[in-house]
Design a protein around this motif. Structure first.
Motif, mmCIF file in Angstrom:
data_model
loop_
_atom_site.group_PDB
_atom_site.id
_atom_site.type_symbol
_atom_site.label_atom_id
_atom_site.label_comp_id
_atom_site.label_asym_id
_atom_site.label_seq_id
_atom_site.Cartn_x
_atom_site.Cartn_y
_atom_site.Cartn_z
ATOM 1 N N LEU A 273 24.083 -9.758 -8.624
ATOM 2 C CA LEU A 273 23.625 -10.969 -9.299
ATOM 3 C C LEU A 273 22.624 -10.685 -10.406
ATOM 4 N N ASP A 274 21.984 -9.517 -10.353
ATOM 5 C CA ASP A 274 21.080 -9.149 -11.448
ATOM 6 C C ASP A 274 21.719 -8.159 -12.411
ATOM 7 N N GLY A 275 23.057 -8.035 -12.362
ATOM 8 C CA GLY A 275 23.777 -7.286 -13.392
ATOM 9 C C GLY A 275 23.966 -5.804 -13.144
ATOM 10 N N ARG A 276 23.593 -5.305 -11.977
ATOM 11 C CA ARG A 276 23.800 -3.875 -11.695
ATOM 12 C C ARG A 276 25.225 -3.644 -11.192
ATOM 13 N N ASN A 277 25.757 -2.478 -11.510
ATOM 14 C CA ASN A 277 27.081 -2.100 -11.024
ATOM 15 C C ASN A 277 26.938 -1.206 -9.799
ATOM 16 N N LEU A 278 27.566 -1.618 -8.707
ATOM 17 C CA LEU A 278 27.526 -0.838 -7.470
ATOM 18 C C LEU A 278 28.905 -0.297 -7.145
ATOM 19 N N ALA A 279 28.935 0.924 -6.639
ATOM 20 C CA ALA A 279 30.174 1.529 -6.119
ATOM 21 C C ALA A 279 29.909 1.884 -4.664
ATOM 22 N N ILE A 280 30.589 1.203 -3.764
ATOM 23 C CA ILE A 280 30.327 1.348 -2.330
ATOM 24 C C ILE A 280 31.530 2.016 -1.668
ATOM 25 N N PRO A 281 31.357 3.222 -1.148
ATOM 26 C CA PRO A 281 32.498 3.917 -0.527
ATOM 27 C C PRO A 281 32.827 3.347 0.847
ATOM 28 N N VAL A 282 34.112 3.158 1.103
ATOM 29 C CA VAL A 282 34.597 2.759 2.428
ATOM 30 C C VAL A 282 35.326 3.966 3.003
ATOM 31 N N THR A 283 34.709 4.603 3.963
ATOM 32 C CA THR A 283 35.258 5.871 4.482
ATOM 33 C C THR A 283 35.873 5.733 5.866
ATOM 34 N N GLU A 284 35.482 4.692 6.589
ATOM 35 C CA GLU A 284 36.055 4.477 7.926
ATOM 36 C C GLU A 284 37.308 3.613 7.825
ATOM 37 N N MET A 285 38.199 3.772 8.809
ATOM 38 C CA MET A 285 39.404 2.953 8.841
ATOM 39 C C MET A 285 39.012 1.492 9.068
ATOM 40 N N VAL A 286 39.638 0.612 8.333
ATOM 41 C CA VAL A 286 39.266 -0.800 8.367
ATOM 42 C C VAL A 286 40.331 -1.606 9.088
ATOM 43 N N LYS A 287 39.879 -2.455 10.010
ATOM 44 C CA LYS A 287 40.768 -3.396 10.681
ATOM 45 C C LYS A 287 40.541 -4.787 10.100
ATOM 46 N N PRO A 288 41.532 -5.670 10.154
ATOM 47 C CA PRO A 288 41.351 -7.026 9.637
ATOM 48 C C PRO A 288 40.124 -7.681 10.273
ATOM 49 N N GLY A 289 39.278 -8.291 9.436
ATOM 50 C CA GLY A 289 38.086 -8.966 9.939
ATOM 51 C C GLY A 289 36.848 -8.084 10.017
ATOM 52 N N ASP A 290 36.995 -6.797 9.743
ATOM 53 C CA ASP A 290 35.833 -5.904 9.765
ATOM 54 C C ASP A 290 34.850 -6.258 8.653
ATOM 55 N N GLU A 291 33.579 -5.941 8.896
ATOM 56 C CA GLU A 291 32.523 -6.140 7.888
ATOM 57 C C GLU A 291 31.814 -4.820 7.615
ATOM 58 N N LEU A 292 31.438 -4.627 6.360
ATOM 59 C CA LEU A 292 30.601 -3.496 5.977
ATOM 60 C C LEU A 292 29.272 -4.053 5.475
ATOM 61 N N THR A 293 28.169 -3.596 6.055
ATOM 62 C CA THR A 293 26.845 -4.094 5.684
ATOM 63 C C THR A 293 26.136 -3.094 4.774
ATOM 64 N N VAL A 294 25.661 -3.601 3.640
ATOM 65 C CA VAL A 294 24.891 -2.789 2.701
ATOM 66 C C VAL A 294 23.458 -3.323 2.729
ATOM 67 N N ALA A 295 22.540 -2.525 3.215
ATOM 68 C CA ALA A 295 21.161 -2.996 3.398
ATOM 69 C C ALA A 295 20.467 -3.243 2.064
ATOM 70 N N ASN A 296 19.619 -4.269 2.057
ATOM 71 C CA ASN A 296 18.719 -4.578 0.933
ATOM 72 C C ASN A 296 19.441 -4.947 -0.365
ATOM 73 N N GLU A 297 20.667 -5.417 -0.259
ATOM 74 C CA GLU A 297 21.378 -5.882 -1.458
ATOM 75 C C GLU A 297 21.699 -7.369 -1.366
#
Length: 338
Positions: A273-297
């Motif tokens: 929301l403040d214009g920064r570009n983030l690239a967040i790697p997803v390395t674990e296998m994902v199942k439908p409905g899974d969530e990934l939490t990024v702290a302090n963002e």
């Protein structure tokens, strides 16, 4: 004279005690640090203390007499000017008249004690103690239609508060913003006639404010004879955002990924929301409905904007609409099926 207490309270030099109480209450509603949301906190604290000191001096007959005769410096120092004008000396004579209170010593009252006394504390309004030092929000709720507090003999009524929606984007609430709102209102001129005026109200939106936050502009409603003008209240509402939704202090976004990406990984790219570009790697296998939490963002926390909530990425796995026989065979071989 030094500080002009009359000017601080915006009263004339013949103001009665009731006049002083009304002036103090009106200004305290604007400048008390716990009530004040639209101005710098340190500025509000300084202004509130100044208002309280002015009321303390002018509402006390001894302090007011000395102040009127000799001024603020003499009041606080205990020294009065000599008739020759060559300086100050204690317990002297002024224009051949004795100091009105030779044993007087200036002892200022605590600002919060004054506030509790005039707005009413949980102990009945005597002031002092921890109960007297807490902000009495109840006064403002209970007296929207009643003008003065229950302890006042005034019959002047206050018009009901007027609430308006303040639509804010999620970016405004994330970064903070300044909004200027033009209002038109009726006021009474010095002769008592009603006239229309236009005014600009400025609201400083603080990072982290939530939907439902209220900003009050005391007595900015229409003025009418015999009625205290209504407070104008703006209530924060949150506009929808294309990518993020808010959940308390967290930001939530939905991310669709393919079945292949769910199994093998992916880099989620987004703009904050403040214009920064983030690239967040997803390395674990994902199942439908899974969530990934990024702290302090997430959203700033209004009480401490240096802290933020979390960003929560909710995944929706997109399955292929069809597979060829060759693809099915390849999947059986890779996944270990027969």
């Amino acid at each position: 004279m030094g500080i002009d207490y009359y000017n601080i309270l915006k009263v004339n030099r013949n103001a009665s005690v009731e006049d002083l109480k009304k002036a103090y209450r009106r200004l305290a509603m604007i400048w008390h640090p716990d009530k004040n949301l639209t101005k710098n906190k340190s500025e509000a604290e300084a202004k509130f203390k100044q208002i309280s000191e002015a009321y303390d001096v002018l509402s006390d007959p001894q302090k007011r007499q000395i102040y009127d005769l000799y001024g603020e410096e003499a009041l606080k120092s205990g020294q009065v000017p000599s008739s020759s004008g060559r300086g100050y000396y204690t317990n002297s004579y002024y224009n051949n008249g004795q100091h009105p209170n030779p044993n007087f010593r200036f002892n200022p009252r605590d600002a919060e004690d004054i506030y509790a006394e005039l707005f009413g504390g949980s102990d009945g309004g005597g002031g002092g103690g921890s109960a007297g030092r807490r902000f009495k929000e109840g006064y403002f709720r209970n007296n929207v239609n009643g003008g003065e507090s229950s302890g006042s003999s005034s019959s002047v009524k206050k018009a009901p508060a007027v609430e308006n929606v303040l639509a804010c984007s999620l970016v405004d609430l994330y970064k903070g913003a300044k909004k200027k709102i033009k209002i038109s209102r009726t006021v009474l001129d010095s002769s008592g006639k009603i006239r229309n005026v236009e005014e600009i109200l400025t609201i400083d939106i603080k990072p982290g404010w939530k939907k439902g936050t209220k900003i009050t502009f005391p007595e900015k409603g229409n003025q009418e004879p015999g009625v205290i003008a209504a407070d104008i209240i703006f209530v924060v509402d949150e506009k929808p955002h294309d990518v993020f939704t808010r959940d308390s202090n967290d930001l939530v976004m939905n991310q669709e990924i393919s079945l292949l990406e769910a199994l093998t990984g992916k880099m989620v790219e987004l703009t904050t929301l403040d214009g920064r570009n983030l690239a967040i790697p997803v390395t674990e296998m994902v199942k439908p409905g899974d969530e990934l939490t990024v702290a302090n963002e997430g959203m700033p926390i209004s009480k401490d904007p240096r802290k933020r909530g979390n960003l929560r990425i909710k995944f929706d796995v997109r399955y292929p609409s069809r597979l060829s026989a060759e693809q099915k065979s390849d999947l059986r071989r890779v996944l270990g099926g027969s």
